[in-house]
Scaffold this motif. Sequence first.
Motif, short mmCIF file in Angstrom:
data_model
loop_
_atom_site.label_atom_id
_atom_site.label_comp_id
_atom_site.label_asym_id
_atom_site.label_seq_id
_atom_site.Cartn_x
_atom_site.Cartn_y
_atom_site.Cartn_z
N PHE A 90 0.84 -1.19 0.00
CA PHE A 90 0.00 0.00 0.00
C PHE A 90 0.88 1.25 0.00
CE2 PHE A 90 -2.91 2.95 2.44
CZ PHE A 90 -3.85 3.08 1.42
N LYS A 94 1.44 4.26 -2.97
CA LYS A 94 1.38 5.72 -2.76
C LYS A 94 2.68 6.38 -3.21
CE LYS A 94 -0.17 5.71 1.60
NZ LYS A 94 -0.73 6.24 2.86
N TYR A 101 -6.27 2.13 -5.31
CA TYR A 101 -5.85 0.85 -4.73
C TYR A 101 -7.11 0.19 -4.22
CZ TYR A 101 -2.66 -2.32 -2.20
OH TYR A 101 -1.96 -3.41 -1.74
N CYS A 114 -13.59 5.06 -8.24
CA CYS A 114 -12.14 5.20 -8.31
C CYS A 114 -11.72 5.89 -9.61
CB CYS A 114 -11.49 3.81 -8.21
SG CYS A 114 -9.71 3.86 -8.06
N PHE A 125 -8.52 5.23 -2.45
CA PHE A 125 -8.09 3.95 -1.87
C PHE A 125 -9.28 3.27 -1.23
CE2 PHE A 125 -4.28 6.69 -1.84
CZ PHE A 125 -3.47 5.91 -2.66
N SER A 126 -9.44 2.00 -1.52
CA SER A 126 -10.55 1.22 -1.01
C SER A 126 -10.73 1.43 0.49
CB SER A 126 -10.29 -0.27 -1.29
OG SER A 126 -11.31 -1.06 -0.73
N THR A 130 -8.03 0.77 3.90
CA THR A 130 -7.63 1.78 4.88
C THR A 130 -8.11 1.39 6.28
OG1 THR A 130 -9.54 3.09 4.16
CG2 THR A 130 -7.41 3.73 3.30
#
Length: 210
Positions: A90, A94, A101, A114, A125-126, A130
């Motif tokens: 992840f 970034k 993502y 997205c 980001f999903s 997170t």
Amino acid sequence: MSTNIVIADDHPLMLRGLSDFLSSKGFNIVGSAQDGNAAYNLIVKHKPDIAILDIRMPYRTGLEIAEDCKKNLLDTKIILITFDKEEVLFEQAKAHNVYGYILKEFAVEEIETCIEHAIKGNAYFSKEITSYLENNNTSHRPEVMEALTKTELKVLKLIAENKTSQEIADAFSVSIKTIHKHRSNIVGKLNLDNKPTSLSIWANLNKAFL
């Protein structure tokens, strides 16, 4: 004007399903691939607005393609889809200016949102990834660090300070070859991949414990 998209995934069902879904939503799929080299060649050839890539593919990973696109100043915005929830991946995403993502199990639900974010120049980001990272990001020192020697921990600390291998060698008054050996041993003990950036990202993420 319709958004041009390249899709790559080494699972044919996933590739077909995502292509059909996005086509039905009015997106223009200019190419699809089942390995990383083919995917990168499609990006170079078609210069699509968006490339949706599986992280783990033969020949080149989605992360490596993102890195190459950044290095070669290609304007295609990269979205990664994956089953992986590892924090290092992840953070690498970034670091390579990836615009999305998404976990595969939520790809169909989140992919349109997205893409909309990416087109506007915003990262997406999903939510699952997170929240997973937040819930699993404890303040405990990683157990794998117990396997490192005092010297290796000192090397890791300097890596976290963004020192080069030559600077670390000078600090220890040893050859750069010795530092490369230390780095290799640390990578093995931490079970990281051999990408040059992996160790520095891991060191930075765990700087508080060094």
